[in-house]
Design an enzyme around this catalytic site. Structure first.
Site, mmCIF file in Angstrom:
data_model
loop_
_atom_site.group_PDB
_atom_site.id
_atom_site.type_symbol
_atom_site.label_atom_id
_atom_site.label_comp_id
_atom_site.label_asym_id
_atom_site.label_seq_id
_atom_site.Cartn_x
_atom_site.Cartn_y
_atom_site.Cartn_z
ATOM 1 N N LYS A 1 0.868 -1.093 -0.135
ATOM 2 C CA LYS A 1 -0.027 -0.062 0.013
ATOM 3 C C LYS A 1 0.828 1.355 -0.044
ATOM 4 C CE LYS A 1 -3.790 0.146 2.371
ATOM 5 N NZ LYS A 1 -4.950 0.267 3.627
ATOM 6 N N ILE A 2 0.874 1.936 -1.005
ATOM 7 C CA ILE A 2 1.285 3.255 -1.171
ATOM 8 C C ILE A 2 0.407 4.309 -1.255
ATOM 9 C CG2 ILE A 2 3.022 4.744 -2.603
ATOM 10 C CD1 ILE A 2 4.373 2.258 -3.381
#
Length: 366
Positions: A141-142
């Site tokens: 997750k970014i």
């Protein structure tokens, strides 16, 4: 085992049902497997708040925390070891789903939100977490901050699957899709190919209503405008997605084997008790999407959920509603800016809570 009829119908309509929660107890008790078997769950998302609650609220972590404590590892190393262990186990549990579907069976693990405005550090941690968990059905997750966009491109270009989080506006979503396609184009340039690369773009829904409803109240605006912006905004995001996947740029990637970056509806737990507890599911049904739900919301839909208007038929009304909000004095650009800033702050606060939980447990077990 038979799947819940309502969730199975949702899945058949093209919506991948994901659970927005994970804990070691949920894995070991068989609860997660039962949700796969009986509630059409084909993926899991996590965040620091979820892990903080899991670690502080269970003795399932005691043996591992004790082993880490006697080794005198740092809090940061312990945190990553513990969370990576849970995510790895969840990836293994969902591996048959990944093998069956080719797209789902994914579990998300978040980069340190303190890095949200540091492109290079975000890309570096994404690569480290990918190595640490070492499972092909992992998502890193970014956040979709301005600094996060080039990190997404770099990470995809390295063949790492990404869940882009904290998207609030269709405009930023278009930038996210551009970053994804740029990463795929980097794969072409290096000759790496697209094998195994997947991505989702997490578009937040309920937080939009919370912020806009608050502003409408402050303006003394027509109350009939409340509780509709989150869905309308997401519907316009899906329209943007349809436009991008119809573009020549995307088709050039698709013919080489690239998979689309699916829209993922996040923040789907209803915050206002006056609203339907399934509205962020019922009104966002469309092919090729993901809806990640708290278990309470999932069970509500399993009990009394019903499909709403097909999303493709909503675009005109959605655009009209967003214009009505502007006409009422709502500065949507400022709304989305505030929501992104608050989102990063909330993630950082949750990360601090998680770090404190791990530190406390290490001190107890030392």
């Amino acid at each position: 085992m038979a799947q819940n009829e309502k969730l199975a119908e949702l899945s058949a309509a093209g919506v991948a049902v994901w659970l927005d929660d994970l804990s070691r107890d949920r894995i070991r008790s068989g609860n997660l497997q039962s949700l796969v078997d009986e509630h059409s769950v084909v993926g899991v998302t996590t965040n620091p708040t979820i892990f903080a609650a899991a670690i502080s609220g269970s003795d399932s972590y005691d043996d591992q925390v004790h082993a880490l404590a006697v080794r005198r590892v740092s809090v940061e190393e312990a945190l990553r070891t513990i969370t990576a262990s849970d995510v790895r186990d969840a990836c293994d549990l969902l591996a048959p789903v990944a093998a069956r579907t080719g797209t789902d069976g994914r579990v998300s693990l978040e980069v340190d939100p303190h890095l949200a405005h540091d492109t290079d550090a975000t890309a570096a941690e994404a690569a480290h977490l990918w190595w640490l968990v070492n499972r092909p059905n992992l998502f890193i997750k970014i956040p979709a901050t301005e600094a996060g966009l080039p990190a997404i491109t770099t990470t995809i270009g390295r063949g790492i699957s990404v869940n882009v989080t904290l998207i609030f506006s269709p405009e930023r979503y278009r930038a996210v899709m551009d970053a994804y396609m740029s990463g795929l184009e980097q794969c072409i340039d290096t000759g790496a190919g697209f094998d195994g690369i997947e991505s989702v773009a997490s578009f937040f829904v309920s937080r939009v209503d919370t912020e806009i409803d608050k502003r409408l109240d402050a303006l003394g605006a027509d109350p009939s405008l409340k509780g509709k912006a989150g869905i309308a905004n997401a519907q316009l995001a899906y329209q943007a997605y349809e436009e991008v996947v119809a573009s020549d740029r995307w088709r050039a990637l698709e013919v080489r084997g690239a998979r689309p970056q699916r829209p993922l509806w996040a923040s789907t737990g209803v915050k206002n008790p006056e609203y339907s507890d399934t509205m962020y599911i019922s009104e966002l049904i469309a092919p090729g999407t993901v809806n990640t739900m708290p278990e309470k919301t999932m069970m509500a839909y399993a009990d009394h959920g019903a499909p709403g208007l097909p999303i493709e038929k909503s675009y005109e009304d959605a655009a009209a509603h967003m214009q009505a909000l502007r006409d009422a004095g709502i500065d949507l650009d400022d709304v989305f800016r505030v929501l992104e800033e608050e989102g990063v702050t909330k993630f950082v606060d949750s990360w601090t809570e998680l770090t404190d939980s791990v530190r406390s447990e290490l001190e107890k077990k030392a």
